[in-house]
Design a protein around this motif. Structure first.
Motif, PDB file in Angstrom:
ATOM      1  N   UNK A 536       0.825  -1.204   0.000  1.00  0.00           N
ATOM      2  CA  UNK A 536       0.000   0.000   0.000  1.00  0.00           C
ATOM      3  C   UNK A 536       0.861   1.256   0.000  1.00  0.00           C
ATOM      4  N   UNK A 537       1.943   1.248   0.802  1.00  0.00           N
ATOM      5  CA  UNK A 537       2.850   2.405   0.807  1.00  0.00           C
ATOM      6  C   UNK A 537       3.480   2.603  -0.562  1.00  0.00           C
ATOM      7  N   UNK A 538       3.868   1.514  -1.176  1.00  0.00           N
ATOM      8  CA  UNK A 538       4.476   1.613  -2.497  1.00  0.00           C
ATOM      9  C   UNK A 538       3.481   2.145  -3.517  1.00  0.00           C
ATOM     10  N   UNK A 539       2.259   1.606  -3.487  1.00  0.00           N
ATOM     11  CA  UNK A 539       1.243   2.059  -4.442  1.00  0.00           C
ATOM     12  C   UNK A 539       0.902   3.531  -4.231  1.00  0.00           C
ATOM     13  N   UNK A 540       0.780   3.933  -2.961  1.00  0.00           N
ATOM     14  CA  UNK A 540       0.459   5.331  -2.684  1.00  0.00           C
ATOM     15  C   UNK A 540       1.604   6.249  -3.063  1.00  0.00           C
ATOM     16  N   UNK A 541       2.835   5.769  -2.858  1.00  0.00           N
ATOM     17  CA  UNK A 541       3.982   6.579  -3.258  1.00  0.00           C
ATOM     18  C   UNK A 541       4.036   6.771  -4.753  1.00  0.00           C
ATOM     19  N   UNK A 542       3.811   5.697  -5.506  1.00  0.00           N
ATOM     20  CA  UNK A 542       3.810   5.794  -6.963  1.00  0.00           C
ATOM     21  C   UNK A 542       2.688   6.719  -7.434  1.00  0.00           C
ATOM     22  N   UNK A 546       3.175  10.220  -9.461  1.00  0.00           N
ATOM     23  CA  UNK A 546       2.521  10.387 -10.760  1.00  0.00           C
ATOM     24  C   UNK A 546       1.651  11.639 -10.779  1.00  0.00           C
ATOM     25  N   UNK A 547       0.915  11.888  -9.692  1.00  0.00           N
ATOM     26  CA  UNK A 547       0.086  13.085  -9.625  1.00  0.00           C
ATOM     27  C   UNK A 547       0.940  14.348  -9.643  1.00  0.00           C
ATOM     28  N   UNK A 548       2.079  14.300  -8.915  1.00  0.00           N
ATOM     29  CA  UNK A 548       2.963  15.471  -8.892  1.00  0.00           C
ATOM     30  C   UNK A 548       3.559  15.744 -10.264  1.00  0.00           C
ATOM     31  N   UNK A 550       2.283  14.847 -13.198  1.00  0.00           N
ATOM     32  CA  UNK A 550       1.215  15.347 -14.075  1.00  0.00           C
ATOM     33  C   UNK A 550       0.937  16.827 -13.808  1.00  0.00           C
ATOM     34  N   UNK A 551       0.923  17.204 -12.537  1.00  0.00           N
ATOM     35  CA  UNK A 551       0.688  18.606 -12.178  1.00  0.00           C
ATOM     36  C   UNK A 551       1.809  19.490 -12.713  1.00  0.00           C
ATOM     37  N   UNK A 552       3.064  19.003 -12.542  1.00  0.00           N
ATOM     38  CA  UNK A 552       4.191  19.803 -13.013  1.00  0.00           C
ATOM     39  C   UNK A 552       4.201  19.968 -14.520  1.00  0.00           C
ATOM     40  N   UNK A 553       3.855  18.905 -15.244  1.00  0.00           N
ATOM     41  CA  UNK A 553       3.823  18.995 -16.698  1.00  0.00           C
ATOM     42  C   UNK A 553       2.732  19.949 -17.167  1.00  0.00           C
ATOM     43  N   UNK A 554       1.590  19.906 -16.486  1.00  0.00           N
ATOM     44  CA  UNK A 554       0.470  20.748 -16.903  1.00  0.00           C
ATOM     45  C   UNK A 554       0.706  22.211 -16.563  1.00  0.00           C
ATOM     46  N   UNK A 555       1.248  22.495 -15.357  1.00  0.00           N
ATOM     47  CA  UNK A 555       1.347  23.880 -14.914  1.00  0.00           C
ATOM     48  C   UNK A 555       2.649  24.553 -15.327  1.00  0.00           C
ATOM     49  N   UNK A 556       3.743  23.791 -15.336  1.00  0.00           N
ATOM     50  CA  UNK A 556       5.055  24.400 -15.587  1.00  0.00           C
ATOM     51  C   UNK A 556       5.696  23.935 -16.885  1.00  0.00           C
ATOM     52  N   UNK A 557       4.930  23.211 -17.690  1.00  0.00           N
ATOM     53  CA  UNK A 557       5.397  22.789 -19.006  1.00  0.00           C
ATOM     54  C   UNK A 557       6.707  21.999 -18.918  1.00  0.00           C
ATOM     55  N   UNK A 558       6.835  21.166 -17.914  1.00  0.00           N
ATOM     56  CA  UNK A 558       7.999  20.297 -17.775  1.00  0.00           C
ATOM     57  C   UNK A 558       9.172  20.919 -17.060  1.00  0.00           C
ATOM     58  N   UNK A 559       9.151  22.207 -16.796  1.00  0.00           N
ATOM     59  CA  UNK A 559      10.268  22.871 -16.117  1.00  0.00           C
ATOM     60  C   UNK A 559      10.000  22.879 -14.612  1.00  0.00           C
ATOM     61  N   UNK A 560      10.280  21.777 -13.937  1.00  0.00           N
ATOM     62  CA  UNK A 560      10.000  21.702 -12.502  1.00  0.00           C
ATOM     63  C   UNK A 560      10.876  20.620 -11.893  1.00  0.00           C
ATOM     64  N   UNK A 561      10.951  20.615 -10.558  1.00  0.00           N
ATOM     65  CA  UNK A 561      11.559  19.498  -9.829  1.00  0.00           C
ATOM     66  C   UNK A 561      10.671  19.198  -8.628  1.00  0.00           C
ATOM     67  N   UNK A 562      10.760  17.951  -8.133  1.00  0.00           N
ATOM     68  CA  UNK A 562       9.936  17.519  -7.020  1.00  0.00           C
ATOM     69  C   UNK A 562      10.645  17.788  -5.705  1.00  0.00           C
ATOM     70  N   UNK A 563       9.868  18.195  -4.711  1.00  0.00           N
ATOM     71  CA  UNK A 563      10.412  18.495  -3.392  1.00  0.00           C
ATOM     72  C   UNK A 563       9.438  18.018  -2.327  1.00  0.00           C
TER      73      UNK A 563
END
Length: 583
Positions: A536-542, A546-548, A550-563
């Motif tokens: 469950x932890x693995x599935x929720x992490x994935x 994935x949601x992050x 998708x959000x970064x691609x939609x809002x920042x056009x691919x210019x982003x990093x995860x934090x």
């Protein structure tokens, strides 16, 4: 019991239970389930009395029932036995293989060498001693499989070794592993009782499992364990008696002596069972592993060494080359002759292994705490299979080579050698015959003690609602009853052969309905693993990543990093606060 390792948490009443929640549920001493104890004990005593009062009736009824099962359900045995191999390998080498059988940071309770020795002694000890020479030699000197070659030909030898390995390697240990893994996972990972019935909790719910349905399964498991173990104890006593006769210490081995052998060894295994697994079974199993290695090395060196070395790769190659064909042998592939052969060998073995799974599965589960699923399967499935390959190549290969050179190991068609005599006949052709024969008898005796020792503890566990440390009184009761069943099997009829055959048939019949139980165990285990906390932890992490993305691609056009940051509720800065908002 050894001190508990790793973090433990209180088992929750509902939902996913955390790793290590078995601390309270599994380690406590539980009261005796009077329904299971009385019902199982009554059934065993009823069959003993039936066998004592009318041996012929018992033998006839069991033989007729066995013939019906093998004819009408042979296809089911063939499909499910191979299905269990596929299922357990899939579980081990999928993402579920990383799941530990206990807390996430828990270490194995036993050393690897002791772990392998204990499960090997419990699972096949006496069987290997009894059939190590007999089965390959029988296949070699007779038509091994209808239509596959002339007796005592090269083709017969290759088919004999491949078929023997088919019966004693991956398939039987996969059958054991399915039940053992399900119980170990449910007990040490989910905090359930160490009972076969508890495995069905994710399918049926706790109320049904703890009610009549669960008790019926546990009664059946006790019944199968007692009779399966008693049949093996009878075989062990026969082999010890034959050894005493072969080395010239006794002229004739009667039923009285065999009963005395069983009585002495019964007292030994009851004492071992009462001492506990860590001191009793572990010491006996380690001792037997060393002695078995010494015996195998002696036969390998004193026998046809080069022939055995050549036989190992040939047997392995033939096994894998013919695996699909061997797994598909049914009445449809060879008519009545094939049906008779398959019923007498392959179906017999599959049913025998399944009747032993309540005992062996629960025992290997008990000793496997702290290992990952992948480690469990590799250990339970592959290590004993490798040992079986070497064992049958050494002993079966030596017997075949001696038979080809003119030694009468198998006997004649009109006067075949007894199954229990053939190993000693091989040793008579080698140096140090008396010493080697004595070693065989010691090995059989210790296998007798360690196997029955484990069976006594397992039946005690089934009688006391899954207690890992059943009370001494219950363990002693079941141990003495097993010895009594084995003794009566040999007391009835001429040398006990009729009773032994009748009760062995009952043991095989016990495996038929348990085949359906094992299919349900596979379904329940798969459902359990999908909801494991680690998964469950693995599935929720994935999912979160994935949601992050998708959000970064939609809002920042691919210019982003995860934090990774704390949530605003923890007093940290909000997601749009801070010097860099391009994520």
């Amino acid at each position: 019991m050894s001190a508990e390792r790793g973090t433990t948490t209180q088992a929750r009443e509902s939902g996913v239970q955390g790793p290590g929640s078995d601390a309270i549920a599994a380690e406590e001493r539980r009261p005796t389930d009077k329904v299971v104890f009385a019902t199982a004990g009554g059934i065993v005593l009823a069959f003993v009395l039936w066998g004592f009062a009318d041996t012929d009736s018992l033998a006839s009824a069991s033989s007729e029932a066995l013939a019906w099962v093998t004819h009408n359900a042979g296809w089911a045995f063939a499909l499910t036995a191979t299905g269990f191999v596929v299922f357990i390998l899939w579980v081990a080498f999928s993402r579920y293989g990383r799941i530990p059988l206990g807390a996430d940071d828990e270490r194995p309770e036993f050393r690897t060498s002791s772990w392998v020795a204990m499960m090997f002694s419990a699972g096949m000890g006496i069987g290997l001693m009894f059939f190590g020479v007999n089965e390959p030699l029988t296949f070699f000197t007779t038509d091994p499989v209808p239509g596959t070659g002339e007796p005592e030909s090269i083709e017969a030898m290759n088919t004999a070794m491949a078929t023997t390995l088919f019966h004693w390697t991956l398939h039987p240990w996969a059958i054991y592993a399915v039940v053992g893994l399900a119980i170990a996972y449910g007990t040490f990972r989910r905090g359930r009782s160490q009972l076969i019935s508890s495995v069905f909790t994710p399918l049926l719910g706790r109320r049904r499992v703890e009610g009549g349905f669960g008790r019926a399964i546990n009664v059946f498991a006790v019944f199968a364990t007692v009779f399966g173990t008693a049949a093996s104890l009878g075989l062990g006593a026969l082999q010890i008696g034959s050894g005493l006769q072969e080395i010239g210490w006794l002229g004739d081995v009667g039923t009285g002596l065999l009963v005395t052998i069983i009585a002495v060894l019964t007292l030994a295994f009851v004492a071992s069972a009462v001492s506990g697994i860590e001191r009793g079974i572990q010491w006996l199993s380690n001792t037997n592993m060393v002695l078995a290695a010494v015996l195998a090395f002696f036969v390998f060196v004193a026998g046809p060494t080069v022939f055995v070395l050549n036989l190992v790769p040939t047997a392995i190659g033939d096994y894998f080359a013919d695996l699909a064909e061997m797994a598909a042998r049914t009445e449809a592939s060879g008519g009545d002759a094939m049906q008779e052969w398959v019923s007498g060998w392959t179906i017999f073995y599959w049913a025998w292994w399944m009747s032993w799974t309540p005992f062996v599965g629960m025992f290997i589960a008990r000793i496997s705490r702290g290992r990952t699923i992948r480690q469990f399967v590799v250990g339970v499935l592959l290590v004993p299979s490798v040992v079986s390959v070497l064992w049958f190549c050494i002993f079966g290969g030596t017997a075949i080579d001696l038979q080809r050179d003119g030694a009468d190991i198998a006997g004649t068609v009109d006067n075949p050698a007894g199954q229990e005599e053939q190993l000693f006949s091989v040793l008579q052709q080698l140096p140090l015959t008396t010493i080697a024969s004595l070693l065989v008898m010691v090995l059989v005796a210790i296998f007798f003690v360690s196997g029955a020792d484990a069976a006594s503890i397992v039946t005690g566990t089934l009688s006391q609602r899954g207690s890992i440390a059943p009370s001494r009184g219950v363990v002693v009761f079941w141990g003495l009853l097993m010895g009594a069943v084995a003794a009566i099997m040999l007391m009835i009829g001429e040398g006990g052969a009729t009773a032994l055959e009748g009760l062995e048939n009952i043991t095989i019949l016990a495996g038929a309905p348990f085949m359906l139980v094992m299919v349900g165990i596979c379904v329940a285990l798969a459902k359990d693993l999908r909801s494991d906390p680690m998964m469950l932890r693995q599935d929720r992490g994935v999912e979160a990543v994935e949601q992050a993305v998708d959000y970064g691609l939609e809002r920042y056009d691919g210019e982003f990093h995860l934090q990774v940051r704390r949530t605003p509720g923890d007093g940290a800065a909000g997601p749009d606060e801070g010097p860099d908002r391009r994520r």
